[in-house]
Design a protein around this motif. Structure first.
Motif, PDB file in Angstrom:
ATOM      1  N   GLY A 185       0.816  -1.193   0.000  1.00  0.00           N
ATOM      2  CA  GLY A 185       0.000   0.000   0.000  1.00  0.00           C
ATOM      3  C   GLY A 185       0.856   1.252   0.000  1.00  0.00           C
ATOM      4  O   GLY A 185       2.023   1.231   0.392  1.00  0.00           O
TER       5      GLY A 185
ATOM      6  N   CYS B 139      -3.092   1.492   4.090  1.00  0.00           N
ATOM      7  CA  CYS B 139      -3.729   1.556   2.758  1.00  0.00           C
ATOM      8  C   CYS B 139      -4.847   2.594   2.718  1.00  0.00           C
ATOM      9  O   CYS B 139      -5.826   2.454   1.971  1.00  0.00           O
ATOM     10  CB  CYS B 139      -4.275   0.188   2.336  1.00  0.00           C
ATOM     11  SG  CYS B 139      -2.984  -1.045   2.064  1.00  0.00           S
TER      12      CYS B 139
ATOM     13  N   ASP C 207      -4.760   4.440  -2.594  1.00  0.00           N
ATOM     14  CA  ASP C 207      -4.741   2.975  -2.633  1.00  0.00           C
ATOM     15  C   ASP C 207      -5.996   2.414  -3.307  1.00  0.00           C
ATOM     16  O   ASP C 207      -5.910   1.482  -4.121  1.00  0.00           O
ATOM     17  CB  ASP C 207      -4.598   2.417  -1.218  1.00  0.00           C
ATOM     18  CG  ASP C 207      -3.240   2.722  -0.618  1.00  0.00           C
ATOM     19  OD1 ASP C 207      -2.310   1.930  -0.845  1.00  0.00           O
ATOM     20  OD2 ASP C 207      -3.100   3.761   0.050  1.00  0.00           O
TER      21      ASP C 207
ATOM     22  N   ILE D 208      -4.246   2.156  -6.998  1.00  0.00           N
ATOM     23  CA  ILE D 208      -3.501   0.902  -6.871  1.00  0.00           C
ATOM     24  C   ILE D 208      -4.409  -0.325  -7.006  1.00  0.00           C
ATOM     25  O   ILE D 208      -4.115  -1.239  -7.779  1.00  0.00           O
ATOM     26  CB  ILE D 208      -2.747   0.876  -5.523  1.00  0.00           C
ATOM     27  CG1 ILE D 208      -1.692   1.987  -5.514  1.00  0.00           C
ATOM     28  CG2 ILE D 208      -2.086  -0.487  -5.300  1.00  0.00           C
ATOM     29  CD1 ILE D 208      -0.939   2.135  -4.203  1.00  0.00           C
TER      30      ILE D 208
ATOM     31  N   PRO E 257      -3.899  -3.966  -2.379  1.00  0.00           N
ATOM     32  CA  PRO E 257      -2.724  -3.529  -1.619  1.00  0.00           C
ATOM     33  C   PRO E 257      -2.759  -3.987  -0.159  1.00  0.00           C
ATOM     34  O   PRO E 257      -3.821  -4.075   0.446  1.00  0.00           O
ATOM     35  CB  PRO E 257      -2.766  -2.012  -1.730  1.00  0.00           C
ATOM     36  CG  PRO E 257      -4.219  -1.689  -1.961  1.00  0.00           C
ATOM     37  CD  PRO E 257      -4.761  -2.827  -2.774  1.00  0.00           C
TER      38      PRO E 257
ATOM     39  N   ASN F  45       6.049   1.004  -3.923  1.00  0.00           N
ATOM     40  CA  ASN F  45       5.553   2.171  -4.651  1.00  0.00           C
ATOM     41  C   ASN F  45       6.600   3.256  -4.877  1.00  0.00           C
ATOM     42  O   ASN F  45       6.419   4.107  -5.736  1.00  0.00           O
ATOM     43  CB  ASN F  45       4.370   2.780  -3.886  1.00  0.00           C
ATOM     44  CG  ASN F  45       3.159   1.883  -3.904  1.00  0.00           C
ATOM     45  OD1 ASN F  45       2.495   1.756  -4.918  1.00  0.00           O
ATOM     46  ND2 ASN F  45       2.890   1.230  -2.778  1.00  0.00           N
TER      47      ASN F  45
END
Length: 315
Positions: free
Chosen positions: A192, A197, A207, A211, A228, A249
């Motif tokens: 995350g 997250c 997130d 993501i 995540p 990340n």
């Protein structure tokens, strides 16, 4: 055949290259070519005393460096220029299938840029030299492997570059690489970005918004990826065997845990290029360069990983 680039001539690269060569079998040395500068290697040989000679004991491509041998331990744009040309020659050899993988000794980014070669490091340079827009960095150790969606950019820019598309591309790249090295069914975790997250939007929505869609798209392609997962637990879970790879990340999110658990053994691997490349995961160590005390264990790990990649290419 693998190729080793000597790295910054003023750093520990020449020493760890020679030490690694000295511990190879004669057969492995016959399948190794060094791209560097003769005068510099001879100066390093006086320090480490391996008994090896360029051309006589290992294949060697001699590339001029102005003023060589340069003083060890001193940042110098001439050294940066030499380091660039070692890599350039090795890339040409790899593109021509003369070598199967490049192993790079450390370079100094300040010296490289002072010499007019404006790259953020090896990965960006290799992408440019092979005519590609970019590549990924994997830090690989026995119990923890990490790939990054971004590396040498500010944290602000790393967050701005986060997108479902980049997440998906990174997951694909990591999955393909793990299969390449013999992991038939890779288990991947996506870290995350925000604390917890985002905790349902309390600490940011990136997130959920940027993501998670990339992870779902990868899952739809049949990739075993989870996340995540909060960054404060995912690396420990991977280190304990739950996952084969973590997607980080940004630079420090991935580098800190890998350097904590495998500082001397982790290997830097470039993924997504037209050529294969591994590297030591440490710098030029100017403070000890020229003394002969530099540990070459990380170089040996990088060479072993390179041979593994070559084997994967040939099977």
């Amino acid at each position: 055949m693998i190729g080793i680039t000597m790295g910054d001539p003023a750093g520990v690269g020449p020493e760890i290259t020679l030490k690694a060569l000295a511990e190879m079998s004669a057969e492995d040395r016959s399948q190794t070519r060094v791209f560097g500068n003769r005068e510099t290697l001879l100066a390093a040989e006086k320090v480490v005393q391996t008994g090896l000679s360029p051309d006589a004991d290992y294949a060697f491509t001699d590339i001029p460096v102005e003023g060589a041998p340069l003083p060890f331990g001193v940042e110098d744009k001439r050294a940066g220029d030499g380091a660039f040309h070692f890599i350039q020659a090795a890339v040409r050899a790899a593109l021509n299938d003369e070598i199967g993988c490049i192993v790079t000794a450390p370079i100094n980014k300040a010296a490289l840029n002072a010499a007019g070669h404006h790259y953020d490091g090896h990965t960006g340079m290799l992408a440019a030299l092979t005519g590609q827009k970019g590549a990924w960095m994997i830090l690989a150790s026995e119990r923890l492997k990490v790939i990054h969606t971004s590396t040498h950019v500010s944290l602000k820019d790393a967050i701005a570059r986060t997108s479902p598309e980049r997440v998906l591309e990174t997951i694909r790249a990591g999955n393909d690489h793990l299969k390449r090295i013999g992991i038939k069914a890779p288990r991947i975790a996506m870290a995350g970005l925000n604390p917890h997250c985002g905790e349902g939007g309390l600490f940011g929505d990136e997130d959920d918004r940027l993501i998670a869609p990339g992870v779902k798209a990868a899952q739809a392609e049949g990739i075993d990826v989870t996340g995540p997962i909060p960054g404060d637990t995912v690396f420990a879970r991977a280190h304990n065997g739950a996952f084969d790879l973590v997607i980080a990340n940004y630079h420090d999110q991935g580098h800190i845990p890998i350097k904590l658990v495998a500082f001397d053994t982790a290997v830097n691997v470039s993924v997504g290029l037209r050529i294969d490349r591994t590297s030591v995961d440490h710098g030029t160590a100017f403070d000890i360069a020229g003394t002969g005390v530099a540990d070459h264990g990380n170089m040996k790990e990088a060479i072993a990983y390179a041979r593994r990649l070559v084997e994967g290419k040939n099977t």
